[in-house]
Design a protein around this motif. Structure first.
Motif, PDB file in Angstrom:
ATOM      1  N   LYS A 165       0.847  -1.184   0.000  1.00  0.00           N
ATOM      2  CA  LYS A 165       0.000   0.000   0.000  1.00  0.00           C
ATOM      3  C   LYS A 165       0.890   1.245   0.000  1.00  0.00           C
ATOM      4  O   LYS A 165       2.008   1.240   0.523  1.00  0.00           O
ATOM      5  N   ASN A 166       0.367   2.318  -0.577  1.00  0.00           N
ATOM      6  CA  ASN A 166       1.190   3.498  -0.792  1.00  0.00           C
ATOM      7  C   ASN A 166       1.801   4.027   0.498  1.00  0.00           C
ATOM      8  O   ASN A 166       2.993   4.341   0.566  1.00  0.00           O
ATOM      9  N   GLY A 167       0.995   4.102   1.555  1.00  0.00           N
ATOM     10  CA  GLY A 167       1.501   4.624   2.819  1.00  0.00           C
ATOM     11  C   GLY A 167       2.576   3.748   3.429  1.00  0.00           C
ATOM     12  O   GLY A 167       3.562   4.252   3.996  1.00  0.00           O
ATOM     13  N   ILE A 168       2.410   2.416   3.319  1.00  0.00           N
ATOM     14  CA  ILE A 168       3.394   1.482   3.859  1.00  0.00           C
ATOM     15  C   ILE A 168       4.706   1.599   3.095  1.00  0.00           C
ATOM     16  O   ILE A 168       5.794   1.619   3.690  1.00  0.00           O
ATOM     17  N   ARG A 169       4.613   1.684   1.768  1.00  0.00           N
ATOM     18  CA  ARG A 169       5.818   1.798   0.950  1.00  0.00           C
ATOM     19  C   ARG A 169       6.576   3.086   1.254  1.00  0.00           C
ATOM     20  O   ARG A 169       7.808   3.077   1.418  1.00  0.00           O
ATOM     21  N   ILE A 170       5.857   4.196   1.367  1.00  0.00           N
ATOM     22  CA  ILE A 170       6.494   5.482   1.651  1.00  0.00           C
ATOM     23  C   ILE A 170       7.187   5.450   3.014  1.00  0.00           C
ATOM     24  O   ILE A 170       8.322   5.930   3.166  1.00  0.00           O
ATOM     25  N   GLN A 171       6.527   4.860   4.002  1.00  0.00           N
ATOM     26  CA  GLN A 171       7.109   4.793   5.336  1.00  0.00           C
ATOM     27  C   GLN A 171       8.343   3.898   5.362  1.00  0.00           C
ATOM     28  O   GLN A 171       9.347   4.215   6.017  1.00  0.00           O
ATOM     29  N   PHE A 172       8.293   2.782   4.638  1.00  0.00           N
ATOM     30  CA  PHE A 172       9.445   1.888   4.588  1.00  0.00           C
ATOM     31  C   PHE A 172      10.644   2.587   3.961  1.00  0.00           C
ATOM     32  O   PHE A 172      11.770   2.504   4.484  1.00  0.00           O
ATOM     33  N   ILE A 173      10.430   3.267   2.853  1.00  0.00           N
ATOM     34  CA  ILE A 173      11.525   3.968   2.180  1.00  0.00           C
ATOM     35  C   ILE A 173      12.090   5.057   3.089  1.00  0.00           C
ATOM     36  O   ILE A 173      13.312   5.279   3.150  1.00  0.00           O
ATOM     37  N   LYS A 174      11.229   5.737   3.834  1.00  0.00           N
ATOM     38  CA  LYS A 174      11.686   6.763   4.765  1.00  0.00           C
ATOM     39  C   LYS A 174      12.550   6.151   5.861  1.00  0.00           C
ATOM     40  O   LYS A 174      13.621   6.690   6.193  1.00  0.00           O
ATOM     41  N   ASN A 175      12.116   5.018   6.420  1.00  0.00           N
ATOM     42  CA  ASN A 175      12.903   4.343   7.463  1.00  0.00           C
ATOM     43  C   ASN A 175      14.256   3.898   6.939  1.00  0.00           C
ATOM     44  O   ASN A 175      15.284   4.074   7.606  1.00  0.00           O
ATOM     45  N   LEU A 176      14.268   3.311   5.737  1.00  0.00           N
ATOM     46  CA  LEU A 176      15.522   2.834   5.151  1.00  0.00           C
ATOM     47  C   LEU A 176      16.448   3.999   4.833  1.00  0.00           C
ATOM     48  O   LEU A 176      17.664   3.929   5.065  1.00  0.00           O
ATOM     49  N   SER A 177      15.892   5.080   4.319  1.00  0.00           N
ATOM     50  CA  SER A 177      16.703   6.258   4.001  1.00  0.00           C
ATOM     51  C   SER A 177      17.346   6.835   5.259  1.00  0.00           C
ATOM     52  O   SER A 177      18.532   7.204   5.255  1.00  0.00           O
ATOM     53  N   THR A 178      16.590   6.891   6.344  1.00  0.00           N
ATOM     54  CA  THR A 178      17.126   7.397   7.617  1.00  0.00           C
ATOM     55  C   THR A 178      18.279   6.524   8.096  1.00  0.00           C
ATOM     56  O   THR A 178      19.313   7.029   8.567  1.00  0.00           O
ATOM     57  N   PHE A 179      18.118   5.218   7.972  1.00  0.00           N
ATOM     58  CA  PHE A 179      19.169   4.298   8.396  1.00  0.00           C
ATOM     59  C   PHE A 179      20.424   4.472   7.544  1.00  0.00           C
ATOM     60  O   PHE A 179      21.548   4.477   8.065  1.00  0.00           O
TER      61      PHE A 179
END
Length: 469
Positions: free
Chosen positions: A168-182
């Motif tokens: 889902k769009n929100g899940i994908r956006i949040q995952f990419i944000k978490n990975l980018s932060t890491f």
């Protein structure tokens, strides 16, 4: 290499053997000689050997071994045991797989400060609930590692396929944000990153890559795999954002990507910032990716001149027509390996002969590995293929799946016996249009007996007849 006495496999140190060792320790403590407990031989095992034993154990057996005694408990905390970890998420896990996943996550959090190589596998997502659970779990894991770890040099998260509907769009956006932060936190440590098969948008992909250079606006990572990082049908080669992102990498040794990323601008960028380090380019060209761009041979020639160690490996999927290959396979490319796989490609007008006789001979002085898989029987190519092999003076690996005559193998082995080619590995699947292959099998056995000494002593050899009906 360790001696046979110290080399122990995971099967040798099983759960049962751990229990036996616990019993031995207890019995030894009860047996006294002059008031002193008798010591087991395990008590005198050097630390280096102890660590070697523990390295063969899985998580469950390690935890049980740590109960044997204080010294064994301390051995479990050796940093060398926790440097590498693979965590596998399965869409429909069994009870055993669920237990293994929970154990892996717990140990990564417990010993995360020692972690140097982390691989996360994401298999068969089937529902949005699963991807949501994966996103939440990874968020917690990466947050924990970001706070306690300063050693991570290798991170692999492959085949996420973030363009699928289960994300889902929100899940994908949040995952990419978490990975980018890491990646922003760990970018200065990482030496290897693989996001193969993530399939994100141009902006999302460039955001993830830019995270590696967040602190200094430069990244000194040596290897990145961005094959299929971007979604299908995206012409990355004409996007200035991608070129700007790639210009921040200054120490690339190995780069894996798709041909829809290749352009004169990218080659010039690699030439300017990575000429001293660049060793290998792995390029995948798929029928569904845009591949009609014009790349000048001079751009390849300049890169090859500035990066003399460069080796280019090209993998083609379902791109077999001569005009398409001729536009991509320029003579200036320092190609060491070429793989042409037809897959389900079929076209009555398609012919392989011009590729074998006109395009591939341009690499006869440098080509080392050749893979050909095509399933049409419209033309006999034995002679053309044999002449190509003989012309390639450095070719040591040949894999062919095609409609060939069995006599082709006899002729090839004869040339190899005469030292007229340099092949060390021969893997051939001879297609036939019949259900039965008894005659072909008989002939292949005869050929093997004829060249047995050569095959057994000098070749990695595997040849079979295969019905293609």
């Amino acid at each position: 290499m360790p001696s046979k006495q110290s080399s122990m496999t995971g099967q040798q140190i099983s759960s049962q053997s751990i229990t036996d060792l616990q019993t031995t320790r207890l019995d030894s403590a009860l047996m006294e000689d002059d008031g002193e407990p008798e010591q087991s031989c395990w008590a005198f095992l050097p630390d280096i050997c102890m660590n070697h034993v523990f390295r063969w154990l899985d998580d469950r057996d390690r935890s049980r071994a740590a109960l044997v005694c204080k010294r064994w408990s301390q051995a479990m905390y050796a940093g060398s045991l926790w440097r590498t970890r693979t965590i596998t998420f399965r869409g429909m896990p069994s009870r055993l797989h669920t237990s293994e996943l929970e154990s892996s996550l717990w140990y990564v959090k417990k010993f995360g400060k020692y972690l140097e190589h982390l691989e996360i596998r994401f298999l068969n997502p089937y529902h949005a609930v699963f991807t949501r659970k994966f996103q939440v779990t990874i968020r917690g894991l990466l947050s924990r590692l970001g706070k306690c770890n300063s050693r991570l040099v290798s991170l692999s998260i492959q085949h996420l396929e973030l363009d699928r509907v289960v994300w889902k769009n929100g899940i994908r956006i949040q995952f990419i944000k978490n990975l980018s932060t890491f990646l922003k936190r760990m970018g200065k440590h990482l030496d290897y990153l693989s996001l193969k098969g993530a399939r994100v948008t141009l902006e999302e992909g460039c955001e993830l890559l830019s995270s590696l250079s967040y602190l200094k606006n430069k990244s000194f990572i040596s290897e990145i795999n961005i094959e299929d990082l971007f979604g299908h049908h995206l012409p990355i080669y004409n996007c200035s954002l991608f070129h700007q992102t790639m210009s921040k990498f200054c120490n690339l040794v190995i780069l894996s990507l798709n041909y829809n990323c290749i352009s004169d601008d990218l080659l010039d960028t690699l030439c300017e910032h990575n000429a001293d380090s660049l060793w290998t380019l792995n390029i995948k060209c798929h029928i569904h990716d845009p591949h009609g761009q014009v790349v000048w041979g001079m751009s390849w020639a300049n890169l090859a001149k500035r990066a003399p160690k460069l080796r280019v490996n090209l993998f083609f999927e379902s791109i077999m027509k001569h005009d398409s290959l001729a536009r991509i396979l320029l003579a200036e490319i320092p190609a060491r390996s070429i793989s042409l796989r037809s897959g389900y490609f079929s076209d009555s007008d398609w012919t392989m002969r011009p590729t074998l006789t006109n395009i591939l001979p341009a690499y006869k002085h440098i080509l080392q590995k050749l893979t050909l898989e095509f399933n049409h029987e419209h033309e006999a190519l034995d002679e053309e293929l044999l002449q190509l092999v003989l012309a390639c003076e450095r070719l040591f690996f040949l894999k062919v799946w095609a409609f060939l005559s069995v006599t082709f193998m006899e002729r090839l082995l004869q040339k190899r016996a005469e030292r007229k080619c340099t092949l060390c590995t021969i893997k051939v699947r001879i297609y036939t249009a019949r259900h039965e292959t008894h005659e072909e099998d008989r002939m292949l056995r005869h050929i093997y007996r004829k060249f047995r000494d050569l095959i057994d002593s000098e070749l990695n050899y595997f040849v079979i007849a295969y019905p293609m009906v």
